[in-house]
Design an enzyme around this catalytic site. Structure first.
Site, PDB file in Angstrom:
ATOM      1  N   LYS A   1       0.847  -1.201   0.000  1.00  0.00           N
ATOM      2  CA  LYS A   1       0.000   0.000   0.000  1.00  0.00           C
ATOM      3  C   LYS A   1       0.884   1.255   0.000  1.00  0.00           C
ATOM      4  CE  LYS A   1      -3.872  -2.435   2.056  1.00  0.00           C
ATOM      5  NZ  LYS A   1      -4.665  -2.798   3.237  1.00  0.00           N
TER       6      LYS A   1
ATOM      7  N   GLN B   1      -5.173  -1.954   9.446  1.00  0.00           N
ATOM      8  CA  GLN B   1      -5.005  -3.255   8.802  1.00  0.00           C
ATOM      9  C   GLN B   1      -5.556  -4.365   9.701  1.00  0.00           C
ATOM     10  OE1 GLN B   1      -3.911  -3.658   5.672  1.00  0.00           O
ATOM     11  NE2 GLN B   1      -4.126  -5.873   5.748  1.00  0.00           N
TER      12      GLN B   1
ATOM     13  N   ASP C   1     -11.447   2.160   3.501  1.00  0.00           N
ATOM     14  CA  ASP C   1     -11.691   0.714   3.392  1.00  0.00           C
ATOM     15  C   ASP C   1     -13.175   0.409   3.174  1.00  0.00           C
ATOM     16  OD1 ASP C   1      -9.506  -1.029   3.495  1.00  0.00           O
ATOM     17  OD2 ASP C   1      -9.306  -0.867   5.671  1.00  0.00           O
TER      18      ASP C   1
HETATM   19  N1  GUN Z   1      -7.050  -7.356   5.772  1.00  0.00           N
HETATM   20  C1  GUN Z   1      -7.309  -8.074   4.651  1.00  0.00           C
HETATM   21  N2  GUN Z   1      -7.824  -7.269   3.695  1.00  0.00           N
HETATM   22  C2  GUN Z   1      -7.907  -6.034   4.231  1.00  0.00           C
HETATM   23  C3  GUN Z   1      -8.369  -4.778   3.717  1.00  0.00           C
HETATM   24  O1  GUN Z   1      -8.827  -4.637   2.592  1.00  0.00           O
HETATM   25  N3  GUN Z   1      -8.275  -3.735   4.583  1.00  0.00           N
HETATM   26  C4  GUN Z   1      -7.803  -3.857   5.848  1.00  0.00           C
HETATM   27  N4  GUN Z   1      -7.779  -2.770   6.625  1.00  0.00           N
HETATM   28  N5  GUN Z   1      -7.374  -5.004   6.345  1.00  0.00           N
HETATM   29  C5  GUN Z   1      -7.427  -6.084   5.537  1.00  0.00           C
END
Ligand code: GUN
Length: 293
Positions: A52, A96, A119
């Site tokens: 990211k 996350q 998200d």
């Molecule tokens: N863990 C797995 N996929 C994601 C996601 O798209 N966003 C976040 N914050 N955590 C994750």
């Protein structure tokens, strides 16, 4: 059979985002700024967050990584969310997942300002999606719908089977696929208590597999000419790889792909689109948000 190239599509979209950011900066506006909160050292989460940050660089965004050890308290995390909510330079942020067991994940998600929830996990965004209002949409389902659109795959009036009912993928995917302005399809969601998953899949024009079971979708489950989207990213041990593992999708690619009109591979299908859609959501947040249009 055509392979859906998520890597190339994501690269193209990131290029488009970078051009837009260039125009914004030229016009005297600030760069979009995404923050990520990472708790602990889970291998998968480390990789996702690292990617990211790299994607932010590729798009011309600022990025901030906030790290905590596994023993962070819920109060500390809530205070961090509060700081990010009130930091005027930060357009959007993510926490996350997964979080350690002693942290109430839902409490953290609900503390995030929905206007910065890139998200799309906050109940305000989930609810707005359900009733067709502008909102932040969870990145993986948004990436899949974008791939279908960019490959001009007809979804309207077609039968779509979604395997899995997670909050992150299955449920928002079902919402998007059924909505008039998106998939406009007839949607069936299969899960661990579905009576006859094979029979449901054989009826489907589009199968979206998001259950996290390597090789679950086999040739006998796929109607000839179907579109198959593989969301699986299970790490399976592989001694021939430097990392010691490889990513395995939910679809038996070798036997299913010859039957398909389109198929998304793992890796290189849905995965690269997910991070790219997070960038797109951050750009939207930086351009003034998604609620008031
Ligand atoms: N863990 C797995 N996929 C994601 C996601 O798209 N966003 C976040 N914050 N955590 C994750």
């Amino acid at each position: 059979m055509q392979i859906i190239d998520g890597k190339a599509t994501a690269a193209q979209i990131k290029q488009e985002i970078a051009e837009e950011v260039g125009r914004m900066v030229q016009a005297g506006r600030k760069r979009p700024h995404l923050a990520a909160v990472l708790v602990g050292h889970d291998g998968g989460s480390e990789t996702y967050v690292h990617n990211k940050v790299l994607a932010c660089e590729a798009c011309g965004f600022r990025s901030t990584l906030v790290r905590y050890e596994d023993d962070v308290t819920e109060a500390e995390l809530l205070a961090c969310v509060d700081r990010l909510n009130n930091d005027a330079d930060i357009d959007g942020f993510i926490v996350q997942l997964p979080l350690p067991r002693h942290i109430n994940k839902q409490r953290i998600i609900e503390a995030i300002d929905p206007r910065k929830d890139v998200d799309g996990f906050h109940p305000v965004n989930v609810g707005r999606l359900a009733i067709g209002l502008p909102c932040f949409i969870s990145a993986t389902p948004l990436g899949i719908i974008t791939l279908l659109q960019r490959y001009h795959i007809e979804t309207s009036g077609r039968k779509c089977v979604i395997l899995g009912r997670s909050n992150i993928v299955g449920k928002p995917m079902a919402q998007l696929m059924m909505q008039k302005n998106y998939g406009d399809a007839t949607v069936t969601v299969c899960h661990s208590h579905t009576a006859n998953v094979k029979a449901e899949c054989r009826e489907a024009d589009i199968i979206i597999a998001a259950i996290g079971q390597p090789g679950y979708v086999t040739a006998d489950m796929v109607k000839p000419g179907a579109v198959v989207i593989d969301v699986g990213t299970t790490r399976v041990p592989d001694a021939t790889r430097k990392s010691g593992f490889r990513l395995s999708g939910d679809v038996c690619y070798d036997e299913v792909s010859p039957l398909c009109s389109y198929i998304s591979p793992v890796p290189g299908g849905v995965g690269p689109m997910t991070i790219c859609m997070l960038m797109l959501n951050t750009l939207k947040a930086a351009r003034g948000g998604v609620f008031d249009r």
